[in-house]
Design a protein around this motif. Structure first.
Motif, short mmCIF file in Angstrom:
data_model
loop_
_atom_site.label_atom_id
_atom_site.label_comp_id
_atom_site.label_asym_id
_atom_site.label_seq_id
_atom_site.Cartn_x
_atom_site.Cartn_y
_atom_site.Cartn_z
N LYS A 1 -21.79 59.01 94.31
CA LYS A 1 -20.41 59.39 94.65
C LYS A 1 -19.68 60.09 93.51
CE LYS A 1 -19.86 57.20 98.75
NZ LYS A 1 -19.06 57.38 99.91
N LEU A 2 -20.21 60.05 92.28
CA LEU A 2 -19.52 60.65 91.14
C LEU A 2 -20.16 61.94 90.66
CD1 LEU A 2 -18.79 57.49 88.97
CD2 LEU A 2 -17.13 58.93 90.10
N LYS A 3 -21.37 62.19 91.03
CA LYS A 3 -22.17 63.32 90.53
C LYS A 3 -22.42 63.15 89.04
CE LYS A 3 -22.04 65.21 94.62
NZ LYS A 3 -22.64 64.29 95.52
N TRP A 4 -22.35 64.24 88.25
CA TRP A 4 -22.67 64.20 86.83
C TRP A 4 -21.44 63.82 86.01
CZ3 TRP A 4 -27.53 64.19 85.26
CH2 TRP A 4 -28.50 64.70 86.12
N VAL A 5 -21.59 62.82 85.15
CA VAL A 5 -20.50 62.31 84.32
C VAL A 5 -20.94 62.37 82.86
CG1 VAL A 5 -19.04 60.30 83.85
CG2 VAL A 5 -19.85 60.72 86.17
N LYS A 6 -20.02 62.73 81.97
CA LYS A 6 -20.32 62.71 80.54
C LYS A 6 -20.51 61.27 80.10
CE LYS A 6 -17.66 66.77 79.24
NZ LYS A 6 -16.49 67.24 78.47
N ALA A 7 -21.50 61.06 79.24
CA ALA A 7 -21.78 59.71 78.76
C ALA A 7 -22.35 59.78 77.34
CB ALA A 7 -22.77 59.02 79.68
N LYS A 8 -22.21 58.68 76.62
CA LYS A 8 -22.84 58.58 75.31
C LYS A 8 -24.22 57.96 75.52
CE LYS A 8 -18.78 58.04 72.42
NZ LYS A 8 -18.07 57.16 71.49
N VAL A 9 -25.24 58.76 75.33
CA VAL A 9 -26.61 58.26 75.46
C VAL A 9 -27.13 58.07 74.05
CG1 VAL A 9 -28.90 58.70 76.41
CG2 VAL A 9 -26.88 59.51 77.63
N THR A 10 -27.33 56.81 73.65
CA THR A 10 -27.69 56.52 72.27
C THR A 10 -29.19 56.43 72.04
OG1 THR A 10 -27.42 54.18 72.72
CG2 THR A 10 -25.53 55.34 71.77
N GLN A 11 -29.96 56.23 73.09
CA GLN A 11 -31.41 56.14 72.92
C GLN A 11 -32.11 56.69 74.15
OE1 GLN A 11 -32.49 52.06 72.46
NE2 GLN A 11 -31.21 51.36 74.12
N ASN A 12 -33.35 57.09 73.96
CA ASN A 12 -34.14 57.57 75.10
C ASN A 12 -34.48 56.42 76.02
OD1 ASN A 12 -34.13 60.21 74.21
ND2 ASN A 12 -36.07 59.99 73.10
N ILE A 13 -34.41 56.67 77.29
CA ILE A 13 -34.72 55.64 78.29
C ILE A 13 -36.15 55.86 78.77
CG2 ILE A 13 -34.04 54.62 80.48
CD1 ILE A 13 -31.69 54.46 78.68
N ASN A 14 -36.99 54.90 78.52
CA ASN A 14 -38.35 54.95 79.04
C ASN A 14 -38.45 53.92 80.15
OD1 ASN A 14 -39.17 56.86 77.13
ND2 ASN A 14 -39.50 55.25 75.62
N GLY A 15 -38.92 54.33 81.30
CA GLY A 15 -39.04 53.40 82.41
C GLY A 15 -38.08 53.74 83.52
N ARG A 16 -37.92 52.80 84.43
CA ARG A 16 -37.10 53.00 85.62
C ARG A 16 -35.70 52.43 85.41
NH1 ARG A 16 -39.56 49.71 89.73
NH2 ARG A 16 -37.55 48.87 90.31
N ILE A 17 -34.70 53.14 85.84
CA ILE A 17 -33.32 52.66 85.76
C ILE A 17 -33.06 51.79 86.99
CG2 ILE A 17 -30.89 53.31 85.75
CD1 ILE A 17 -31.78 55.96 84.43
N LEU A 18 -32.58 50.57 86.78
CA LEU A 18 -32.31 49.66 87.89
C LEU A 18 -30.85 49.66 88.29
CD1 LEU A 18 -34.52 46.64 86.82
CD2 LEU A 18 -35.06 48.45 88.43
N ASN A 19 -29.94 49.79 87.31
CA ASN A 19 -28.52 49.84 87.63
C ASN A 19 -27.76 50.47 86.46
OD1 ASN A 19 -28.03 47.74 85.69
ND2 ASN A 19 -28.64 46.26 87.24
N ALA A 20 -26.52 50.80 86.74
CA ALA A 20 -25.64 51.35 85.69
C ALA A 20 -24.28 50.69 85.84
CB ALA A 20 -25.52 52.86 85.85
N THR A 21 -23.69 50.31 84.71
CA THR A 21 -22.38 49.68 84.73
C THR A 21 -21.37 50.63 84.10
OG1 THR A 21 -23.36 47.49 84.53
CG2 THR A 21 -21.04 47.68 83.97
N VAL A 22 -20.28 50.85 84.81
CA VAL A 22 -19.17 51.65 84.30
C VAL A 22 -18.07 50.67 83.97
CG1 VAL A 22 -17.49 53.45 84.85
CG2 VAL A 22 -19.80 53.60 85.76
#
Length: 146
Positions: free
Chosen positions: A120-141
């Motif tokens: 529902k939000l499309k692309w949002v700016k975020a601070k990504v501090t490390q590379n994500i390896n694996g599957r994303i299960l959820n995101a908290t805003v």
């Protein structure tokens, strides 16, 4: 995006409070409480009653019910042990710290450079501090006073 995020905070709080009131009422009357899945099944009828709930991501509303179920179960587990940590509390509009969680379904959460794609939000700016390896299960805003 800011408007949808604010609505998501409010809708999550509303669903949490509504379902907590249902749990409390059911337990006082019958001595039983609803399961997490019973509460999730009530979401479509709640959306018909309150049309504005359709404006936010449905997985965030389900995650809110997961949080409520966890708090409810923790209360009874600790109560049986003799610890009185208190019954789950209703969430206040005035609480400056707000958050909602979106579950990843069919890879609907994607991270690319300093952007994150949320339902529902499309692309949002975020601070990504490390590379994500694996599957994303959820995101908290979350939003704090600072």
């Amino acid at each position: 995006q800011k408007e949808i995020i604010e609505k998501s905070f409010g809708c999550s709080r509303f669903v949490y409070n509504h379902m907590l009131a249902l749990q409390k009422e059911s337990y006082e009357k019958e001595g039983k409480s609803h399961s997490k899945y019973d509460l999730i099944k009530k979401l479509p009828s709640l959306k018909k009653e309150y049309e504005w709930l359709k404006e936010v991501d449905s997985t965030s509303l389900q995650a809110t019910i997961d949080d409520l179920d966890s708090a409810y179960k923790n209360f009874f587990r600790e109560f049986k042990k003799g610890n009185n940590q208190g019954f789950p509390k209703f969430k206040s509009k005035r609480n400056p710290k707000r958050s909602f969680e979106s579950k990843c379904v069919n890879n609907n959460i994607i991270i690319k450079d300093n952007l994150i794609k949320l339902p529902k939000l499309k692309w949002v700016k975020a601070k990504v501090t490390q590379n994500i390896n694996g599957r994303i299960l959820n995101a908290t805003v979350s939003k704090t006073p600072t």
